[in-house]
Design a protein around this motif. Structure first.
Motif, PDB file in Angstrom:
ATOM      1  N   TYR A 102      43.766  37.726 -51.142  1.00 27.88           N
ATOM      2  CA  TYR A 102      44.957  38.791 -51.024  1.00 27.88           C
ATOM      3  C   TYR A 102      45.318  39.548 -49.964  1.00 27.88           C
ATOM      4  O   TYR A 102      46.342  39.442 -49.278  1.00 27.88           O
ATOM      5  CB  TYR A 102      44.890  39.662 -52.497  1.00 27.88           C
ATOM      6  CG  TYR A 102      45.854  40.620 -52.315  1.00 27.88           C
ATOM      7  CD1 TYR A 102      47.327  40.531 -52.652  1.00 27.88           C
ATOM      8  CD2 TYR A 102      45.472  42.150 -52.035  1.00 27.88           C
ATOM      9  CE1 TYR A 102      48.184  41.695 -52.294  1.00 27.88           C
ATOM     10  CE2 TYR A 102      46.146  43.099 -51.836  1.00 27.88           C
ATOM     11  CZ  TYR A 102      47.876  42.948 -52.041  1.00 27.88           C
ATOM     12  OH  TYR A 102      48.691  43.959 -51.745  1.00 27.88           O
ATOM     13  N   LEU A 103      44.065  40.086 -49.234  1.00 23.34           N
ATOM     14  CA  LEU A 103      44.211  40.892 -48.253  1.00 23.34           C
ATOM     15  C   LEU A 103      44.727  39.818 -47.021  1.00 23.34           C
ATOM     16  O   LEU A 103      45.364  40.432 -46.078  1.00 23.34           O
ATOM     17  CB  LEU A 103      43.089  41.637 -47.852  1.00 23.34           C
ATOM     18  CG  LEU A 103      42.634  42.743 -48.650  1.00 23.34           C
ATOM     19  CD1 LEU A 103      41.154  43.382 -48.426  1.00 23.34           C
ATOM     20  CD2 LEU A 103      43.699  43.993 -48.822  1.00 23.34           C
ATOM     21  N   LEU A 104      44.212  38.945 -46.806  1.00 21.20           N
ATOM     22  CA  LEU A 104      44.561  38.089 -45.840  1.00 21.20           C
ATOM     23  C   LEU A 104      46.038  37.424 -45.805  1.00 21.20           C
ATOM     24  O   LEU A 104      46.613  37.859 -44.863  1.00 21.20           O
ATOM     25  CB  LEU A 104      43.652  36.692 -45.954  1.00 21.20           C
ATOM     26  CG  LEU A 104      43.716  35.700 -44.719  1.00 21.20           C
ATOM     27  CD1 LEU A 104      43.154  36.295 -43.304  1.00 21.20           C
ATOM     28  CD2 LEU A 104      43.064  34.283 -45.165  1.00 21.20           C
ATOM     29  N   GLY A 190      46.730  27.532 -46.381  1.00 21.47           N
ATOM     30  CA  GLY A 190      45.877  27.114 -45.284  1.00 21.47           C
ATOM     31  C   GLY A 190      46.489  27.687 -43.765  1.00 21.47           C
ATOM     32  O   GLY A 190      45.840  27.443 -42.984  1.00 21.47           O
ATOM     33  N   LEU A 191      47.559  28.311 -43.734  1.00 21.31           N
ATOM     34  CA  LEU A 191      48.126  28.681 -42.729  1.00 21.31           C
ATOM     35  C   LEU A 191      47.482  29.634 -41.786  1.00 21.31           C
ATOM     36  O   LEU A 191      47.543  29.640 -40.476  1.00 21.31           O
ATOM     37  CB  LEU A 191      49.457  29.546 -42.960  1.00 21.31           C
ATOM     38  CG  LEU A 191      50.594  29.937 -41.536  1.00 21.31           C
ATOM     39  CD1 LEU A 191      50.855  28.574 -40.928  1.00 21.31           C
ATOM     40  CD2 LEU A 191      51.645  30.732 -42.251  1.00 21.31           C
ATOM     41  N   LEU A 192      46.622  30.503 -42.387  1.00 17.71           N
ATOM     42  CA  LEU A 192      45.785  31.445 -41.923  1.00 17.71           C
ATOM     43  C   LEU A 192      44.430  31.320 -41.687  1.00 17.71           C
ATOM     44  O   LEU A 192      43.729  32.150 -41.450  1.00 17.71           O
ATOM     45  CB  LEU A 192      45.995  32.716 -42.408  1.00 17.71           C
ATOM     46  CG  LEU A 192      47.396  33.306 -42.472  1.00 17.71           C
ATOM     47  CD1 LEU A 192      47.681  34.506 -43.377  1.00 17.71           C
ATOM     48  CD2 LEU A 192      48.055  33.496 -41.294  1.00 17.71           C
ATOM     49  N   HIS A 193      43.951  29.802 -42.223  1.00 18.84           N
ATOM     50  CA  HIS A 193      42.407  29.766 -42.369  1.00 18.84           C
ATOM     51  C   HIS A 193      41.775  29.555 -41.087  1.00 18.84           C
ATOM     52  O   HIS A 193      40.640  29.456 -41.089  1.00 18.84           O
ATOM     53  CB  HIS A 193      42.495  28.249 -43.139  1.00 18.84           C
ATOM     54  CG  HIS A 193      42.415  28.461 -44.560  1.00 18.84           C
ATOM     55  ND1 HIS A 193      43.182  29.035 -45.267  1.00 18.84           N
ATOM     56  CD2 HIS A 193      41.335  27.830 -45.663  1.00 18.84           C
ATOM     57  CE1 HIS A 193      42.810  29.238 -46.701  1.00 18.84           C
ATOM     58  NE2 HIS A 193      41.804  28.335 -46.774  1.00 18.84           N
ATOM     59  N   ILE A 376      43.631  40.207 -37.982  1.00 20.01           N
ATOM     60  CA  ILE A 376      42.623  39.898 -38.697  1.00 20.01           C
ATOM     61  C   ILE A 376      41.375  39.557 -38.086  1.00 20.01           C
ATOM     62  O   ILE A 376      40.323  40.327 -38.052  1.00 20.01           O
ATOM     63  CB  ILE A 376      43.052  38.340 -39.408  1.00 20.01           C
ATOM     64  CG1 ILE A 376      43.957  38.764 -40.460  1.00 20.01           C
ATOM     65  CG2 ILE A 376      41.600  38.036 -40.338  1.00 20.01           C
ATOM     66  CD1 ILE A 376      44.677  37.235 -41.091  1.00 20.01           C
ATOM     67  N   THR A 377      41.472  38.960 -36.758  1.00 18.51           N
ATOM     68  CA  THR A 377      40.380  38.803 -35.962  1.00 18.51           C
ATOM     69  C   THR A 377      39.496  40.080 -35.668  1.00 18.51           C
ATOM     70  O   THR A 377      38.260  40.343 -35.545  1.00 18.51           O
ATOM     71  CB  THR A 377      40.610  37.849 -34.700  1.00 18.51           C
ATOM     72  OG1 THR A 377      41.219  36.479 -35.146  1.00 18.51           O
ATOM     73  CG2 THR A 377      39.329  37.458 -34.102  1.00 18.51           C
TER      74      THR A 377
END
Length: 499
Positions: A102-104, A190-193, A376-377
């Motif tokens: 969820y946070l991602l 999967g856009l942010l995987h 995120i990184t």
């Protein structure tokens, strides 16, 4: 509201409301006169709808996070009957690693909303409004201050104020549940995987495993997972390629007269600043839970901790407010730098089709880059190396800047709006429904902190507006060090997944 408890803060709230109203009038005026990207290319009505839908949705994206993360340790059975929709949200986020998922997905929603506000209300080059003085237009329009005040005060901070203390009432609606499902769907796509690949690299560098609440994946699940990771990585590389090509070719909404090399430099500089600000809140959360002697020997690590935890601890929430202003400001600038703009008669980027070029023009590519590489990184890196973040001189400089911005009172309007919203909605503090943590423990319904995503590879953040510890507790901590040790031991148990 604790903010509106002194004449100075009341004054800040008053003048901040005046600035906010003036900013809203300016942005709406730009849209009406077709001096924004969307209103000029489509219709002012489309820009009006998009900007207010985006701001309204942002209120739940931000407030929903405060509620969902804050309720994670609480036994959902306590509010199953009184807040059935909040219970449905908890049933999703307390299952396996869904809170991390969820946070991602939610992080992308925040960035995407900012980009939507930019294309809806961001002024075109040379925009003029109602014969206002040039210096006034430069301050509010060219710098983006009007959109920043609108986004921070209306879309973000006021919702965090209420959602932090009235978590159950805030999330107990189907709009909150729908927002949760959208965030989960974004992660599932999967856009942010690619973020998970960076997560693995960072965890390996830290020499610590990524804790999961789920069992090992099967062969097919691994194929599906890593397939999305590779897809996301290729998409990210493509976004960078298109954005850099547009920057070097001068085909973005960057201000006229800025050379290509400078535009590229500004792009990476702003992403680094956003990354530092995103990582700082994670690093500060980490160091707030360890002993002072273990916070590093670096000169700047000591200076940063001394400033952050000074006095009654008011600098912590002050940093969060100032940080919000900094992050949103940088994101608006990034949106301007990365939004592709092809003039009539010019060729498309890489000679792609007009349909694909239209996708490039939406600012979607900048949203993907900013979410993964500037948000995120850096948060994942800070969760693994918090002391390294503290030792960075830029951390101290940015902390000072955030506290300075908070002291200006530019976001005082958020507290006024929050007070009005709370009164109209009838929000009540969570203690009314489920008691305090101590009362829940006595009733055999103690909080289970195992649901909290903490440690390397998790984006655990500072609570935005949690009230400071009572003065009596602060005195007790100073008088009896064993109290502080007990609290630290409880936090250690939380990190180890012990109940």
């Amino acid at each position: 509201m604790t903010f509106l408890n002194s004449p100075l803060n009341i004054f800040k709230g008053f003048y901040s409301m005046i600035l906010l109203i003036f900013s809203i009038v300016l942005v709406m005026g730009l849209i009406a006169t077709e001096q924004t990207k969307l209103s000029s290319e489509a219709h002012p009505a489309a820009a009006y709808i998009l900007i207010w839908v985006a701001i309204f949705w942002l209120t739940m994206v931000e407030g929903g996070q405060a509620s969902i993360v804050g309720l994670a340790p609480v036994n959902p059975e306590l509010y199953r009957e009184s807040h059935p929709v909040a219970y449905k949200c908890a049933a999703i986020t307390t299952k396996g690693d869904n809170l991390d998922r969820y946070l991602l997905g939610r992080q992308f929603m925040v960035v995407l909303v900012v980009f939507c506000v930019n294309i809806s209300g961001g002024p075109l080059g040379g925009a003029e409004l109602w014969g206002l003085p040039t210096w006034l237009q430069d301050i509010f329009l060219e710098t983006g201050l009007a959109m920043i005040l609108l986004t921070c005060n209306v879309g973000q901070l006021n919702t965090q104020v209420n959602a932090t203390l009235c978590m159950l009432d805030y999330i107990d609606n189907y709009f909150g549940l729908f927002t949760l499902w959208v965030a989960m769907a974004i992660e599932f796509s999967g856009l942010l995987h690619a973020s998970y690949l960076f997560q693995m690299i960072i965890a390996a560098l830290a020499g610590k495993p990524i804790e999961s609440k789920e069992g090992p994946r099967s062969a097919m699940e691994n194929i599906f997972f890593y397939g999305r990771c590779l897809m996301s990585l290729f998409i990210l590389i493509g976004c960078f390629a298109v954005t850099l090509e547009a920057l070097f070719a001068g085909k973005t909404t960057m201000w006229d007269g800025v050379p290509a090399w400078a535009a590229v430099l500004v792009f990476f500089l702003l992403m680094s600043v956003v990354g530092m600000l995103e990582g700082m809140q994670v690093a500060f959360f980490a160091v707030s839970r360890i002993e002072e002697s273990k916070r590093g020997d670096s000169f700047f690590a000591k200076k940063t901790c001394e400033l952050l935890f000074r006095g009654e601890g008011y600098n912590m929430p002050g940093f969060m407010i100032g940080r919000q202003l900094c992050v949103v400001s940088c994101m608006f600038f990034i949106a301007r730098v990365t939004s592709v703009d092809i003039a009539e008669g010019e060729s498309n980027i890489f000679n792609v089709s007009d349909g694909l070029q239209e996708l490039f023009n939406t600012g979607f590519l900048g949203s993907v880059i900013t979410t993964i590489c500037a948000s995120i990184t850096w948060q994942l890196a800070a969760s693994a190396f918090p002391i390294a973040f503290l030792s960075n001189p830029l951390t101290y400089v940015l902390l000072r800047l955030c506290l300075l911005l908070e002291a200006t009172g530019l976001c005082g309007a958020a507290w006024v709006i929050a007070a009005v919203h709370k009164s109209i909605a009838g929000f009540q503090r969570d203690e009314v429904y489920i008691g305090t943590a101590e009362e829940r423990a006595k009733g055999a319904m103690a909080d289970d902190t195992a649901h909290m995503p903490v440690g390397p590879g998790h984006m655990a953040k500072l609570p935005g507006f949690a009230e400071n510890a009572p003065r009596s507790l602060k005195k007790l901590l100073a008088k009896d060090p064993s109290v502080g040790k007990y609290i630290s031991d409880q936090v250690d148990r939380m990190e180890n997944g012990e109940s």
